[in-house]
Motif scaffolding. Structure first.
Motif, PDB file in Angstrom:
ATOM      1  N   SER A   1      71.726  -0.555  58.012  1.00 33.28           N
ATOM      2  CA  SER A   1      71.717   1.016  58.496  1.00 33.28           C
ATOM      3  C   SER A   1      72.006   1.207  56.960  1.00 33.28           C
ATOM      4  O   SER A   1      72.314   2.133  56.006  1.00 33.28           O
ATOM      5  CB  SER A   1      71.909   1.730  58.883  1.00 33.28           C
TER       6      SER A   1
ATOM      7  N   LYS B   1      73.554   1.735  52.890  1.00 34.46           N
ATOM      8  CA  LYS B   1      72.970   2.408  52.113  1.00 34.46           C
ATOM      9  C   LYS B   1      73.149   1.920  50.513  1.00 34.46           C
ATOM     10  O   LYS B   1      73.384   2.270  49.458  1.00 34.46           O
ATOM     11  CB  LYS B   1      73.095   4.179  52.070  1.00 34.46           C
ATOM     12  N   ASN B   2      74.408   0.638  50.375  1.00 35.69           N
ATOM     13  CA  ASN B   2      74.973  -0.004  49.563  1.00 35.69           C
ATOM     14  C   ASN B   2      74.761  -1.493  49.280  1.00 35.69           C
ATOM     15  O   ASN B   2      75.395  -2.185  48.854  1.00 35.69           O
ATOM     16  CB  ASN B   2      76.596   0.358  49.245  1.00 35.69           C
TER      17      ASN B   2
END
Length: 322
Positions: A98, A100-101
């Motif tokens: 998960s 986000k980067n």
């Protein structure tokens, strides 16, 4: 360069597109069709808007590499299509899927060349012995290892995989290799015959009593099958929603199954780089074991035919070769 481009729903075209830019380029030797690729072509996808190049299960040969990066032109490699950052809150909590980067390869791999960010090479590129299409299965196997890890399957468990497509077959392979009693529910006779031939019992779902199983993987994107598994699994069992369901899907679950029967429901999507590394080692150590899942190959200019072939259930895994 030539690329198989998703131009509209149910429509692919081979087009000339600009060659990718970057310091590290991989010439694609083969890229397998993923269920997400097929779903995108047939129904669209919020992340992939046409025109787009799909494909992320690929291996190839280094075409361009700077000195000192650990690779040189001519080296055979398999590449993770993305990788988590490893430092954000999600990653620190063990939820790298998960993150986000994430870092990503430059574009899809149904084409001749792909760019890999130089900053990602040391983490996401892995040497392979040669041009072996078995390595197109590293990425899907990494997703399977992620899901199997969550289910905490032991030799005491009996496992049922609902859906004997490529991902369901990889789940069954993984469990069988670990000594787990695993069976597969599959409608397609061709796939059942293949699975049975590989020593994995497979039959239509109606022939199974789900109460006999303590672990059920639902590898078909039908909510009714998830609901049936939750309601029917053995007390204390675990159900894994492996196949993605459309956003907004609401499952009808009886609280009795969760509270009194102690049924646990979980899901997963994608992989962490640790899983990709584990999958790479598994395929590298026994490529023949996994290669048999690849039943067909097609050239890039027959890409539409390849997708149609898979849609009709006439293959397990298909690799497209530029």
């Amino acid at each position: 360069m030539k690329a198989l481009v998703y131009v509209a729903e149910k429509q692919l075209e081979v087009r000339d597109v600009p060659k990718p830019q970057g310091e590290f380029l991989v010439r694609v030797l083969g890229c397998a069709i993923c269920g997400t690729d097929l779903k995108t072509l047939l129904h669209g996808h919020p992340y992939f808007k046409p025109p787009a190049i799909l494909g992320h299960e690929f291996y190839g040969v280094v075409d361009k590499a700077p000195a000192g990066c650990g690779y040189a032109p001519g080296d055979y490699v398999v590449v993770a299509p993305y990788g988590e950052c490893g430092v954000c809150e999600e990653c620190r909590q063990g939820n790298g899927e998960s993150c986000k980067n994430k870092e990503y390869v430059g574009d899809g791999a149904f084409c001749e060349k792909v760019s890999v960010p130089l900053s990602f090479v040391s983490r996401g590129v892995f040497s392979i012995p040669g041009p072996d299409k078995a390595f197109a299965l590293v990425e899907p196997l990494a997703c399977v290892l992620d899901g199997v890890e969550q289910m905490e399957v032991t030799e005491k468990d009996r496992a049922l995989v609902i859906g004997g497509g490529p991902m369901g077959a990889l789940i069954a392979f993984t469990l069988k290799d670990r000594g787990i009693d695993v069976q597969v529910a599959e409608l397609n006779e061709l796939r059942r015959d293949c699975l049975n031939g590989w020593g994995i019992p497979a039959a239509p779902l109606e022939q199974y009593n789900m109460k006999e199983f303590t672990r059920i993987f639902v590898a078909v994107n039908k909510k009714e099958l998830v609901e049936q598994a939750i309601h029917s699994i053995h007390n204390g069992g675990r159900v894994h929603v492996f196949a993605g369901l459309p956003s907004g899907t609401v499952l009808n679950v009886d609280a009795h199954d969760l509270h009194y029967r102690k049924v646990a429901v979980m899901g997963s999507s994608g992989f962490k780089l640790d899983h990709f590394r584990m999958a790479y080692e598994a395929v590298r150590n026994n490529p023949d074991h996994y290669r048999r899942l690849i039943t067909h190959t097609f050239p890039l200019d027959k890409g539409q035919e390849a997708f149609d072939f898979l849609k009709d259930g006439r293959a397990f895994k298909i690799v497209i070769e530029p």
